[in-house]
Design a protein around this motif. Structure first.
Motif, PDB file in Angstrom:
ATOM      1  N   MET A 118      47.772  38.603  28.449  1.00 20.77           N
ATOM      2  CA  MET A 118      49.057  38.415  27.783  1.00 20.77           C
ATOM      3  C   MET A 118      48.799  38.542  26.294  1.00 20.77           C
ATOM      4  SD  MET A 118      50.551  35.093  29.881  1.00 20.77           S
ATOM      5  CE  MET A 118      52.093  35.023  28.963  1.00 20.77           C
ATOM      6  N   GLN A 119      49.825  38.886  25.541  1.00 16.11           N
ATOM      7  CA  GLN A 119      49.682  39.071  24.106  1.00 16.11           C
ATOM      8  C   GLN A 119      50.084  37.798  23.350  1.00 16.11           C
ATOM      9  OE1 GLN A 119      48.213  41.836  22.777  1.00 16.11           O
ATOM     10  NE2 GLN A 119      47.911  42.285  24.958  1.00 16.11           N
ATOM     11  N   HIS A 120      49.187  37.343  22.479  1.00 15.50           N
ATOM     12  CA  HIS A 120      49.435  36.127  21.723  1.00 15.50           C
ATOM     13  C   HIS A 120      50.313  36.393  20.507  1.00 15.50           C
ATOM     14  CE1 HIS A 120      47.748  32.605  19.129  1.00 15.50           C
ATOM     15  NE2 HIS A 120      48.779  32.207  19.826  1.00 15.50           N
ATOM     16  N   VAL A 121      51.382  35.605  20.376  1.00 20.41           N
ATOM     17  CA  VAL A 121      52.261  35.660  19.208  1.00 20.41           C
ATOM     18  C   VAL A 121      52.198  34.291  18.544  1.00 20.41           C
ATOM     19  CG1 VAL A 121      54.591  36.077  18.337  1.00 20.41           C
ATOM     20  CG2 VAL A 121      53.766  37.298  20.387  1.00 20.41           C
ATOM     21  N   PRO A 122      51.280  34.099  17.587  1.00 23.24           N
ATOM     22  CA  PRO A 122      51.111  32.771  16.986  1.00 23.24           C
ATOM     23  C   PRO A 122      52.192  32.444  15.966  1.00 23.24           C
ATOM     24  CG  PRO A 122      49.618  34.328  15.965  1.00 23.24           C
ATOM     25  CD  PRO A 122      50.311  35.074  17.071  1.00 23.24           C
ATOM     26  N   TYR A 123      52.548  31.177  15.906  1.00 22.94           N
ATOM     27  CA  TYR A 123      53.482  30.683  14.903  1.00 22.94           C
ATOM     28  C   TYR A 123      52.753  29.680  14.012  1.00 22.94           C
ATOM     29  CZ  TYR A 123      57.718  32.762  16.907  1.00 22.94           C
ATOM     30  OH  TYR A 123      58.679  33.639  17.326  1.00 22.94           O
ATOM     31  N   ARG A 124      53.382  29.310  12.922  1.00 28.50           N
ATOM     32  CA  ARG A 124      52.822  28.284  12.047  1.00 28.50           C
ATOM     33  C   ARG A 124      53.455  26.942  12.400  1.00 28.50           C
ATOM     34  NH1 ARG A 124      49.624  29.789   7.921  1.00 28.50           N
ATOM     35  NH2 ARG A 124      49.499  32.010   7.429  1.00 28.50           N
ATOM     36  N   GLY A 125      52.956  26.345  13.464  1.00 33.36           N
ATOM     37  CA  GLY A 125      53.471  25.048  13.897  1.00 33.36           C
ATOM     38  C   GLY A 125      54.220  25.140  15.211  1.00 33.36           C
ATOM     39  N   SER A 126      54.293  24.019  15.883  1.00 38.66           N
ATOM     40  CA  SER A 126      54.929  23.963  17.196  1.00 38.66           C
ATOM     41  C   SER A 126      56.447  24.140  17.121  1.00 38.66           C
ATOM     42  CB  SER A 126      54.593  22.625  17.866  1.00 38.66           C
ATOM     43  OG  SER A 126      55.224  22.503  19.110  1.00 38.66           O
ATOM     44  N   ALA A 127      57.088  23.515  16.124  1.00 37.83           N
ATOM     45  CA  ALA A 127      58.547  23.527  16.049  1.00 37.83           C
ATOM     46  C   ALA A 127      59.136  24.939  16.001  1.00 37.83           C
ATOM     47  CB  ALA A 127      59.025  22.698  14.866  1.00 37.83           C
ATOM     48  N   PRO A 128      58.683  25.832  15.102  1.00 33.08           N
ATOM     49  CA  PRO A 128      59.248  27.187  15.094  1.00 33.08           C
ATOM     50  C   PRO A 128      58.919  27.970  16.364  1.00 33.08           C
ATOM     51  CG  PRO A 128      57.413  27.023  13.553  1.00 33.08           C
ATOM     52  CD  PRO A 128      57.728  25.634  13.994  1.00 33.08           C
ATOM     53  N   ALA A 129      57.769  27.710  16.950  1.00 32.17           N
ATOM     54  CA  ALA A 129      57.410  28.399  18.189  1.00 32.17           C
ATOM     55  C   ALA A 129      58.357  27.996  19.315  1.00 32.17           C
ATOM     56  CB  ALA A 129      55.965  28.078  18.568  1.00 32.17           C
ATOM     57  N   VAL A 130      58.620  26.712  19.430  1.00 26.71           N
ATOM     58  CA  VAL A 130      59.525  26.221  20.477  1.00 26.71           C
ATOM     59  C   VAL A 130      60.945  26.737  20.239  1.00 26.71           C
ATOM     60  CG1 VAL A 130      60.582  24.158  21.475  1.00 26.71           C
ATOM     61  CG2 VAL A 130      58.133  24.184  20.982  1.00 26.71           C
ATOM     62  N   THR A 131      61.353  26.775  18.968  1.00 26.74           N
ATOM     63  CA  THR A 131      62.696  27.285  18.645  1.00 26.74           C
ATOM     64  C   THR A 131      62.873  28.722  19.126  1.00 26.74           C
ATOM     65  OG1 THR A 131      62.913  25.844  16.705  1.00 26.74           O
ATOM     66  CG2 THR A 131      64.291  27.820  16.757  1.00 26.74           C
ATOM     67  N   ASP A 132      61.891  29.566  18.858  1.00 26.61           N
ATOM     68  CA  ASP A 132      62.000  30.967  19.285  1.00 26.61           C
ATOM     69  C   ASP A 132      61.791  31.120  20.785  1.00 26.61           C
ATOM     70  OD1 ASP A 132      62.599  31.743  16.761  1.00 26.61           O
ATOM     71  OD2 ASP A 132      60.886  33.077  16.479  1.00 26.61           O
ATOM     72  N   LEU A 133      61.040  30.213  21.385  1.00 30.05           N
ATOM     73  CA  LEU A 133      60.902  30.229  22.838  1.00 30.05           C
ATOM     74  C   LEU A 133      62.248  29.949  23.499  1.00 30.05           C
ATOM     75  CD1 LEU A 133      59.072  30.260  25.396  1.00 30.05           C
ATOM     76  CD2 LEU A 133      58.730  27.801  25.032  1.00 30.05           C
ATOM     77  N   ILE A 134      62.956  28.947  23.009  1.00 29.46           N
ATOM     78  CA  ILE A 134      64.278  28.620  23.540  1.00 29.46           C
ATOM     79  C   ILE A 134      65.256  29.756  23.268  1.00 29.46           C
ATOM     80  CG2 ILE A 134      66.255  27.056  23.272  1.00 29.46           C
ATOM     81  CD1 ILE A 134      64.222  24.824  22.675  1.00 29.46           C
ATOM     82  N   GLY A 135      65.104  30.396  22.102  1.00 26.63           N
ATOM     83  CA  GLY A 135      65.993  31.501  21.744  1.00 26.63           C
ATOM     84  C   GLY A 135      65.718  32.796  22.488  1.00 26.63           C
ATOM     85  N   GLY A 136      64.582  32.862  23.184  1.00 27.70           N
ATOM     86  CA  GLY A 136      64.276  34.044  23.982  1.00 27.70           C
ATOM     87  C   GLY A 136      63.458  35.097  23.271  1.00 27.70           C
ATOM     88  N   GLN A 137      63.025  34.826  22.039  1.00 28.91           N
ATOM     89  CA  GLN A 137      62.206  35.814  21.330  1.00 28.91           C
ATOM     90  C   GLN A 137      60.823  35.950  21.971  1.00 28.91           C
ATOM     91  OE1 GLN A 137      64.180  33.678  19.857  1.00 28.91           O
ATOM     92  NE2 GLN A 137      65.362  34.727  18.275  1.00 28.91           N
ATOM     93  N   VAL A 138      60.338  34.884  22.553  1.00 30.75           N
ATOM     94  CA  VAL A 138      59.093  34.900  23.335  1.00 30.75           C
ATOM     95  C   VAL A 138      59.372  34.166  24.643  1.00 30.75           C
ATOM     96  CG1 VAL A 138      57.359  35.149  21.511  1.00 30.75           C
ATOM     97  CG2 VAL A 138      58.346  32.905  21.971  1.00 30.75           C
ATOM     98  N   PRO A 139      58.720  34.589  25.746  1.00 35.85           N
ATOM     99  CA  PRO A 139      59.102  34.021  27.049  1.00 35.85           C
ATOM    100  C   PRO A 139      58.270  32.849  27.553  1.00 35.85           C
ATOM    101  CG  PRO A 139      57.803  35.997  27.372  1.00 35.85           C
ATOM    102  CD  PRO A 139      57.918  35.816  25.894  1.00 35.85           C
ATOM    103  N   ALA A 140      57.074  32.616  26.981  1.00 37.66           N
ATOM    104  CA  ALA A 140      56.191  31.594  27.545  1.00 37.66           C
ATOM    105  C   ALA A 140      55.371  30.918  26.462  1.00 37.66           C
ATOM    106  CB  ALA A 140      55.264  32.219  28.584  1.00 37.66           C
ATOM    107  N   MET A 141      54.920  29.694  26.753  1.00 36.28           N
ATOM    108  CA  MET A 141      54.143  28.941  25.772  1.00 36.28           C
ATOM    109  C   MET A 141      53.340  27.842  26.453  1.00 36.28           C
ATOM    110  SD  MET A 141      55.574  26.769  22.488  1.00 36.28           S
ATOM    111  CE  MET A 141      54.462  25.969  21.323  1.00 36.28           C
TER     112      MET A 141
END
Length: 336
Positions: free
Chosen positions: A192-215
């Motif tokens: 799988m391809q890693h899409v790192p964020y700077r912190g958990s909060a923005p990563a979870v936000t985009d996960l919920i928004g559908g920009q990334v599918p898994a975490m």
């Protein structure tokens, strides 16, 4: 004129054997007096992460309970930066007088693998006091982006079907979620391809928004969204199921026997801190973590009381340092 008693005492000290015994006894007497007087002022607990994060929240819950028993305030000093190395460096420089401690978290333990040499040695410059909490890590997906993925094998099948192009996110390069996913990819022989964020909060936000599918995330960051059904939990990384998600199987139960990935936090003191203080602090920590209200408060935010002795904590530090260090080296992971 000196009294007979004082003259006798003076003559006794002229005996080399007696002088040696007195010399040996003085440090013990001084140490005992120090232990009885400690703590005589507030204690500083350095938390090397920002306020509101899992390490900070757990530290405040436990410190509040311990303050009552110690009859002194434990003041939280947040010094965040560079995976906790800023705060750890400050703690390493602090006097070893029993009035400064630091809360170690897994990212700080592994920092030298990711950042290179630090200004301190996590093993030489600190003395373990005890483990404080376990922070389960959970694999979640966006149910709208991956409606058919309800378990780990389903995600692996999806990743293989897309030829390794499926994305996953984490709180950042070198984060515990990143390391766990990379180890799982190696064992499961998928990509799988890693899409790192700077912190958990923005990563979870985009996960919920559908920009990334898994975490792969710590439970603290995603538990409210799992309960709100905005995210679907499909596996937990710990060796046993998590009471807050009793129906979610572990990675080990889903085809990977022995798999166990748990982030955790532990209390450390600057090296040289008196043993009597370490023992007292560890005993108070154990008592605090045995308290039902403390356990409930920790669980309400997604972490679990997990006391271990200073010796057990030191062993766990070395085991995790070696285990995850190998994952970092094998996958050429850096903090960039």
């Amino acid at each position: 004129m000196a009294s007979p008693v004082s003259r006798s005492a003076f003559r006794s000290l002229r005996n080399p054997v007696r002088r040696a015994l007195v010399a040996l006894a003085l440090p013990l007497i001084a140490g005992s007096a120090f232990a009885q007087a400690w703590p005589a002022k507030p204690i500083t607990l350095i938390v090397p992460f920002p306020p509101g994060g899992p390490t900070d929240v757990a530290s405040r819950i436990v410190a509040q309970k311990m303050s009552v028993a110690l009859k002194q305030n434990i003041v939280i000093d947040n010094r965040s930066g560079a995976s906790g190395t800023v705060g750890a460096a400050a703690a390493a420089r602090a006097p070893s007088d029993g009035y400064t401690f630091v809360m170690l978290a897994t990212p700080t333990l592994l920092a030298s693998h990711l950042y290179g040499p630090t200004s301190y040695d996590i093993f030489k410059n600190f003395t373990p006091v005890g483990s404080v909490y376990d922070l389960p890590i959970v694999l979640v997906v966006n149910p709208k982006s991956l409606p058919d993925v309800t378990n780990l094998q389903g995600l692996i099948a999806k990743a293989k079907a897309e030829g390794g192009k499926l994305n996953y996110t984490t709180a950042g390069a070198g984060s515990f979620g990143h390391l766990t996913t990379e180890q799982l990819k190696t064992i499961g022989k998928f990509d799988m391809q890693h899409v790192p964020y700077r912190g958990s909060a923005p990563a979870v936000t985009d996960l919920i928004g559908g920009q990334v599918p898994a975490m792969f995330s710590d439970l603290v960051g995603v538990l409210p969204h799992i309960r709100a059904e905005k995210l679907r939990a499909i596996a937990v990384g710990s060796g046993q199921r998590v009471s807050l998600l009793p129906d979610v199987k572990t990675v080990a139960e889903q085809g990977f026997p022995g798999f166990d990935a748990t982030s955790w936090g532990g209390l450390l003191a600057p090296a040289g801190t008196p043993k009597d203080v370490i023992d007292r602090m560890s005993a108070e920590l154990k008592t605090a973590l045995a308290d039902k209200q403390v356990q409930e408060k920790l669980e309400s935010v997604g972490s679990f009381a997990a006391y271990r002795t200073p010796e057990q904590t030191g062993t766990r530090m070395r085991q995790d340092f070696e285990r995850w260090g190998k994952v970092i080296r094998d996958n050429k992971i850096t903090n960039q």
